[in-house]
Design a protein around this motif. Structure first.
Motif: not given
Ligand code: ZN
Length: 514
Positions: A412-422, A424-428, A490-498, A502-505
């Protein structure tokens, strides 16, 4: 491929994606001329008129065509691709060739004849019975009535007769190399043997084979003539055109390389017809338009499905247009026409080795001059500072040696405030696939700005005792400027998880400075 989505969205998709961009802004547009490869700047003296439309519009087979007309009279060349949906290089190349500046005549491109097949990756026309599911047997056969079968082939055949091309080239792929295995048509130039066509084929063959070092993979000449019931043969027989089938080989070769071979072959033909105003490196429109132009690296050092996953995600994104590039494209200066380059998973060291010193410097220069860089797993090793082979474009180091090998699984990863701004605003907590990705530690290299963490690891994977407890709360995604450009590692593979696409786009838009 977003441009190839279902029928209700296709029309709007075409508009949004800029397919009809030239038609929308008016008759005459100036298109760029390549000239010296890295300089893809606009050349005002090459003026063309570009129109486009749809064949089989309003049906599931709907597909765009493009007509580029020079001010200067000359021959009409028809370039088609995607007749077989499992031969993507022809589609990709044709879809790039439509952006080529034109010296004279008319260039007509139908890049994706079998849209449902390209979406599904099938050779056949999906849903058609076996007797009619091969689009390249559905054109009028030699000596038979002038009739085509199936909805899409009928529409294409009507269009070809209306346009009455002087030359036709259909772009295909085979499974093997004809030169080593004559059971496959792969990697060959197919035509009816006449002195003129033979001389032309040899020039085309010479150009493309100059880029192929392995003699067992070179492009062969086949004078048997294009297949009966196929697009090229019917066009030759019924409109008086001259024509070729170009075949590349989809096994053991990256899509970028096969697409490049098609571009080189078509370009040589267009040079012989005095139609080519630019060079074979042009892949994107000029002016660039509203879509972010993305180059996904698929050359040496890549592995797994990273490049394919990224291509599918961005094909479906109307704000991006995706192309494949490999070391020869980058060496030829192709990056200058892109907004963003993505290096996917595999081995960072092997990717660097395939790029060679010249390619590494080309990537650095691209980012320094304002390009965006996204490195995923291996690509994030590649952008790091701490290897003699790495790019050093973002201020992190990694844990070298065997301790970077933690194995694979879901973390599991968690976006930082800056990560959510850049991104996508996805908490948790977000579950993401991870496999031996780098630990992105601050490097403190002078002259490089400090990176900003966009996400942290909140769980970990390890296979050695010394690794335990050291991954949690380390950065999983980091970002920083480099020169005028932007870097996202990006260390993990968000492109492998539908769920995480949004992280890629969003990452692509950010890297492009949008
Ligand atoms: Zn084919």
């Amino acid at each position: 491929m977003g441009r190839l989505r279902g029928k209700e969205s296709t029309h709007k998709t075409l508009d949004r994606r800029g397919f009809l961009w030239a038609a929308a802004i008016g008759a005459a547009v100036a298109m760029g001329a390549g000239g010296g490869a890295p300089d893809l700047a606009l050349r005002a003296d090459v003026r063309v008129n570009q129109t486009s439309g749809l064949l089989a519009g309003g049906t599931e087979w709907e597909t765009p065509y493009y007509i580029i007309t020079s001010d200067v009279p000359g021959p009409t060349l028809l370039v088609t691709g995607g007749v077989h949906g499992d031969e993507p290089a022809g589609f990709r190349a044709a879809d790039e060739i439509r952006h080529w500046p034109l010296k004279r005549g008319r260039l007509i491109v139908v890049p994706a004849i079998n849209v449902p097949g390209l979406k599904a990756g099938t050779r056949a026309l999906p849903g058609e019975p076996e007797s009619t599911n091969n689009a390249n047997r559905n054109f009028p056969k030699t000596g038979e009535p002038n009739q085509a079968s199936t909805r899409i082939v009928q529409a294409v055949w009507k269009f070809i007769q209306e346009q009455a091309p002087d030359w036709v080239v259909d772009l295909h792929e085979g499974s093997d190399f004809y030169i080593a295995n004559p059971k496959s048509v792969g990697s060959s130039i197919v035509f009816f043997d006449t002195p003129e066509m033979n001389a032309l084929a040899q020039k085309i063959q010479k150009d493309v084979n100059a880029t192929i070092t392995d003699p067992k993979r070179q492009i062969a000449i086949r004078t048997v003539g294009p297949i009966n019931g196929g697009l090229v043969r019917a066009t030759i027989e019924r409109t008086g055109a001259k024509g070729f089938c170009f075949e590349t080989t989809y096994n053991q070769q990256p899509l970028s390389l096969r697409t490049r071979q098609h571009r080189i072959m078509v370009h040589r033909l267009m040079r012989e017809l005095d139609m080519a105003a630019g060079d074979a490196e042009v892949m994107t429109p000029r002016p660039r338009g509203s879509q972010v132009q993305v180059a996904v690296y698929d050359g040496g050092g890549t592995g797994g499905k990273g490049a394919d996953n990224l291509t599918a995600i961005l094909d479906a994104d109307p704000r991006a247009a995706v192309h494949r590039v490999g070391p020869p494209d980058i060496a030829a200066g192709a990056l200058a026409q892109f907004d963003v380059v993505i290096f996917p998973g595999g081995s960072g060291k092997a990717e660097a080795g395939a790029l060679d010193k010249e390619g590494i410097e080309a990537v650095r220069t691209f980012v320094r001059n304002g390009g965006g860089y996204i490195g995923i797993c291996a690509g994030a090793f590649l952008s790091s500072t701490n290897y003699d082979w790495s790019l050093g474009i973002i201020n992190n180091k990694t844990i070298p040696g065997k301790l970077h090998e933690r194995g694979g699984g879901t973390v599991s990863i968690e976006l930082t405030d800056e990560g959510r701004r850049i991104l996508g605003d996805t908490p948790g907590l977000l579950d993401v696939f991870y496999r031996n990705g780098p630990m992105l530690l601050p490097a403190g290299v002078a002259g490089l700005p400090t990176f900003t963490p966009l996400a942290f690891f909140r769980s970990e994977i390890s296979q050695y005792e010394e690794q335990k407890g050291t991954m949690i709360n380390l950065p999983a995604i980091i970002a920083a400027p480099y020169g005028k450009g932007r870097v996202l590692a990006i260390s993990p593979h968000p492109e492998a998880v539908p769920a995480l696409h949004f992280i890629i786009r969003r990452g692509v838009q950010w890297a492009a400075g949008r």
